[in-house]
Design a protein around this motif. Structure first.
Motif, short mmCIF file in Angstrom:
data_model
loop_
_atom_site.label_atom_id
_atom_site.label_comp_id
_atom_site.label_asym_id
_atom_site.label_seq_id
_atom_site.Cartn_x
_atom_site.Cartn_y
_atom_site.Cartn_z
N ILE A 185 0.87 -1.20 0.00
CA ILE A 185 0.00 0.00 0.00
C ILE A 185 0.90 1.23 0.00
CG2 ILE A 185 -1.71 1.32 1.30
CD1 ILE A 185 -2.59 -1.32 2.63
N ARG A 186 0.52 2.17 -0.84
CA ARG A 186 1.24 3.44 -0.85
C ARG A 186 0.20 4.54 -1.04
NH1 ARG A 186 6.11 3.34 -4.84
NH2 ARG A 186 6.94 1.89 -3.32
N SER A 187 0.11 5.42 -0.09
CA SER A 187 -0.86 6.53 -0.26
C SER A 187 -0.13 7.85 -0.13
CB SER A 187 -1.97 6.44 0.79
OG SER A 187 -1.50 6.83 2.05
N ASN A 188 -0.71 8.84 -0.79
CA ASN A 188 -0.08 10.15 -0.80
C ASN A 188 -1.14 11.22 -0.54
OD1 ASN A 188 1.92 12.03 -1.14
ND2 ASN A 188 1.62 12.18 -3.35
N ASP A 189 -1.04 11.84 0.61
CA ASP A 189 -1.95 12.94 0.98
C ASP A 189 -3.42 12.54 0.86
OD1 ASP A 189 -0.08 14.75 1.79
OD2 ASP A 189 0.15 15.65 -0.21
N LEU A 190 -3.73 11.33 1.21
CA LEU A 190 -5.10 10.84 1.11
C LEU A 190 -6.00 11.60 2.08
CD1 LEU A 190 -6.34 8.53 -0.56
CD2 LEU A 190 -6.13 7.07 1.44
N THR A 191 -7.07 12.16 1.54
CA THR A 191 -7.96 13.01 2.36
C THR A 191 -9.39 12.64 2.06
OG1 THR A 191 -6.35 14.80 2.33
CG2 THR A 191 -8.63 15.42 2.84
N PHE A 192 -10.21 12.58 3.10
CA PHE A 192 -11.64 12.33 2.89
C PHE A 192 -12.44 13.27 3.78
CE2 PHE A 192 -15.69 10.21 3.78
CZ PHE A 192 -16.16 10.07 2.47
N ARG A 193 -13.24 14.10 3.11
CA ARG A 193 -14.12 15.01 3.84
C ARG A 193 -15.54 14.53 3.72
NH1 ARG A 193 -11.65 19.08 0.86
NH2 ARG A 193 -9.68 19.57 1.86
N ALA A 216 -12.50 13.54 7.89
CA ALA A 216 -12.29 12.28 8.61
C ALA A 216 -10.86 11.77 8.45
CB ALA A 216 -13.28 11.23 8.12
N VAL A 217 -10.27 12.00 7.28
CA VAL A 217 -8.90 11.58 7.01
C VAL A 217 -8.18 12.76 6.36
CG1 VAL A 217 -7.49 10.03 5.60
CG2 VAL A 217 -9.47 9.12 6.79
N GLU A 221 -14.49 7.24 -2.20
CA GLU A 221 -13.59 7.95 -3.10
C GLU A 221 -12.95 9.09 -2.34
OE1 GLU A 221 -13.73 9.97 -7.47
OE2 GLU A 221 -14.80 8.10 -7.07
N PRO A 222 -11.63 9.19 -2.37
CA PRO A 222 -10.99 10.26 -1.60
C PRO A 222 -11.37 11.65 -2.12
CG PRO A 222 -9.38 9.09 -2.95
CD PRO A 222 -10.66 8.35 -3.08
N THR A 223 -11.45 12.61 -1.21
CA THR A 223 -11.71 13.99 -1.61
C THR A 223 -10.51 14.51 -2.38
OG1 THR A 223 -12.92 14.21 0.46
CG2 THR A 223 -12.45 16.24 -0.74
N CYS A 224 -9.32 14.20 -1.89
CA CYS A 224 -8.11 14.47 -2.66
C CYS A 224 -7.02 13.50 -2.22
CB CYS A 224 -7.67 15.93 -2.55
SG CYS A 224 -7.43 16.48 -0.89
N GLY A 225 -5.92 13.51 -2.95
CA GLY A 225 -4.85 12.56 -2.68
C GLY A 225 -5.05 11.27 -3.46
N LEU A 250 -4.19 10.10 14.40
CA LEU A 250 -4.96 10.84 15.40
C LEU A 250 -5.74 11.93 14.70
CD1 LEU A 250 -2.22 11.37 18.15
CD2 LEU A 250 -4.12 9.80 18.25
N GLN A 251 -7.00 11.98 14.96
CA GLN A 251 -7.89 12.97 14.33
C GLN A 251 -7.65 13.06 12.82
OE1 GLN A 251 -8.26 16.71 16.46
NE2 GLN A 251 -7.69 15.71 18.34
N GLY A 252 -7.52 11.89 12.20
CA GLY A 252 -7.40 11.82 10.74
C GLY A 252 -6.01 12.06 10.20
N ARG A 253 -5.03 12.40 11.06
CA ARG A 253 -3.67 12.68 10.59
C ARG A 253 -2.72 11.60 11.07
NH1 ARG A 253 -1.42 16.39 13.35
NH2 ARG A 253 -3.09 16.51 14.87
N ILE A 254 -1.74 11.27 10.22
CA ILE A 254 -0.69 10.35 10.66
C ILE A 254 0.30 11.16 11.49
CG2 ILE A 254 1.19 8.84 9.91
CD1 ILE A 254 -1.46 7.64 9.22
N VAL A 255 0.51 10.76 12.73
CA VAL A 255 1.43 11.50 13.59
C VAL A 255 2.75 10.78 13.79
CG1 VAL A 255 -0.38 12.77 14.81
CG2 VAL A 255 0.35 10.55 15.67
#
Lengths: 245, 310
Positions: B6-14, B20-21, B56-60, B211-216
């Motif tokens: 798995i490789r994701s880049n700036d995956l965002t879901f609103r 949420a991510v 479907e991701p919002t962006c990323g 945490l809260q949708g962000r990778i820390v």
């Protein structure tokens, strides 16, 4: 695709048959329908049961009723029982899931309806034997088959639409009941709303048209409605939206 | 198989106003167990849904087994298995039918289905109850069956969302062993979310904390422990009086102290060493027999991350 559709249908039937409470209810309602439409009515009406177009109204009502009991559960039930997401995460395509669910309900409704037609035929022949076997007239046969199939598909498509975004099976069933009742009463309401000077000639014209033409025209119209509804439900089936809902 | 499963880049879901991510960038190596950690509601399940192409991701972007989640979602689901938030079992079917259904979904032949079902249910000790409705089973048995259902078709990549939830100690241990064997023998990649840090430490080669949708934080367990801001100095000796412990606690290089009569666990702030504290102790009259520096445990690192989040 066909194999996947059959797999979904297999699962839905299996659930219906194996769930004892559900099976008891299904068998009880099926028994009532079979006794009434396969035994009591043909017994009392006799030979006219096989030939009069008047009784075709049953073959529209029965499959719709049977299909509606199953289709309301299709997506709302999976959602309620927390199995929907796992199903959506499988390799099954959208079309296979949707058509499998619709197919399971349609085949169930049609199978029982055709069994009723058969039971009525046997009852009339046994109870009202006229020296030779009697059968449904070709018109009644064609009309019963097409009405059963087309109305089953329409009910299943509307039911799937209701079930897709309903939170519970009960909510889906209520929505579907309202839609079916409205659709059933609408033609009578429209006729009633017509001015009386228009109504009489219209009824007169309708009575003069060949029943076969009515059957062909009605079937084509209903087939169009079925295709439209299937397209609509197919467009509304979106995995992401089902999960977010 | 690609080097990264798995490789994701700036995956965002609103979802409406909720993000949420947020900008999730992940690199999950193939053939390993990857731990995805975070408290409830952190975005773990949403991330899994995005990776399965269910949302479907919002962006990323994200690639799973070399396939794009936006365009090849069906192909991704063909090659993966998932145990999500709920067991996802049909309770009105038997265990055998549940597995049979999903094997039919993956188009296994009749004989192969029968063999695989026997293999899995026997292994889990559920074979004798294969014909019972799942509704009559205990929560632990259902969870075992749910794990079996997720891997029944031998997926290349397995998403397991808290697989040991509801399992007793023996079953949990057996599950961990099964996951380890699955990875070793079949080269399956496992994307594991769990609240059990023991489980994560035992199974995972690398982890990410959300945490809260962000990778820390992301990396191997050792890397995460080594990267921790504070380090721990263990000082053994005697004469650690309450006054001396108080002085140590108030020292500017010290973040926290755990003390008993013969041992001090001192968490020193970033950039600080033990020298100043040792001097303080000797000057105050304590006797020191051993001083050693250790990295904090993974549990401590994780708790620090979670507690530091606003």
């Amino acid at each position: 695709m066909i194999g996947d559709i059959l797999t979904v249908m297999w699962k839905d039937w299996r659930e219906l048959v194996f769930h004892r409470a559900s099976l008891r209810g299904t068998l009880a309602s099926a028994a009532v329908v079979i006794i009434l439409l396969g035994l009591v009515f043909p017994l009392r009406i006799g030979g006219a049961w096989l030939g009069s177009p008047m009784y075709l109204v049953y073959w529209g009502w029965v499959p719709s009723m049977l299909v509606s009991t199953l289709i309301a559960d299709s997506f709302a039930g999976e959602r309620e029982r927390h199995t929907l997401e796992t199903l959506l995460a499988s390799r099954l395509g959208d079309g296979a899931i949707l058509l499998g669910k619709i197919g399971a309900s349609v085949v169930y409704g049609c199978a029982i309806t055709f069994a009723l037609l058969g039971a009525g035929l046997v009852t009339v022949n046994v109870a009202h034997w006229a020296g030779q076997p009697a059968g449904y007239t070709p018109f009644v046969t064609a009309a019963a088959v097409s009405i059963t199939l087309l109305l089953s598909v329409a009910t299943a498509a509307v039911g799937a639409l209701a079930s897709l975004h309903a939170a519970t099976v009960r909510q889906a069933q209520q929505t579907l009941n309202v839609v079916l009742m409205t659709a059933g009463l609408l033609p009578f309401l429209l006729i009633d709303l017509l001015p009386s000077e228009m109504r009489a000639p219209l009824v007169d014209w309708a009575a003069r048209v060949d029943p076969a033409l009515w059957l062909i025209g009605g079937s084509l119209l209903m087939a169009g409605v079925d295709v439209t509804l299937l397209r609509l439900v197919s467009r509304r089936f979106q995995r992401g939206k089902l999960l977010v809902d | 198989m690609t080097a990264s499963a798995i490789r994701s880049n700036d995956l965002t879901f609103r979802f409406g106003a909720v993000e949420a991510v947020r900008n999730v960038t992940l690199d999950v190596p193939s053939g390993k167990v990857f731990g995805f950690l975070g408290p409830n509601g952190a975005g773990k399940t949403t991330t899994i849904r995005l990776l399965l192409g269910l949302l479907e991701p919002t962006c990323g972007t994200a690639e799973v087994l070399g396939l794009d989640t936006r365009h090849d979602a069906a192909a991704i689901r063909e090659r993966t298995g998932a145990l999500l938030e709920f067991p996802g079992l049909y309770e009105r079917l038997s265990a055998e039918d549940n597995l049979d259904f999903y094997l039919r979904v993956w188009r296994w032949s009749r004989d192969a289905r029968r063999e695989r079902i026997r293999e899995l249910l026997s292994h889990l000790g559920l074979w004798d109850r294969r014909g019972d409705l799942v509704a009559t089973w205990s929560a632990g048995m259902k969870q075992k069956l749910a794990v079996a259902r997720a891997l029944v078709h031998r997926p290349q990549l397995l998403f397991l969302d808290e697989p040991s939830a509801g399992l007793d100690l023996v079953a949990t241990r057996a599950l961990r062993e099964d996951i380890r064997l699955l990875v070793e023998r079949e080269g399956t990649t496992v994307f594991l979310t769990s609240h059990s840090l023991d489980e994560v430490e035992e199974l995972c080669s690398s982890v990410a904390v959300i945490l809260q949708g962000r990778i820390v934080a992301q990396g191997t367990l050792d890397e995460l422990c080594a990267r921790a801001h504070d380090s721990i100095v263990v000082i053994e000796g005697s004469g650690f009086t309450p006054e001396i412990v108080r002085d140590v606690r108030e020292h500017c290089t010290v973040a926290a102290v755990e003390a008993d009569r013969e041992r001090l666990n001192v968490r020193v702030r970033p950039g600080s060493t033990a020298a100043a504290i040792v001097s303080l102790l000797v000057y105050a009259g304590a006797t020191i027999t051993e001083v050693r520096s250790v990295h904090p445990s993974f549990e401590q690192v994780y708790l620090d991350l979670v507690e530091a989040d606003p």
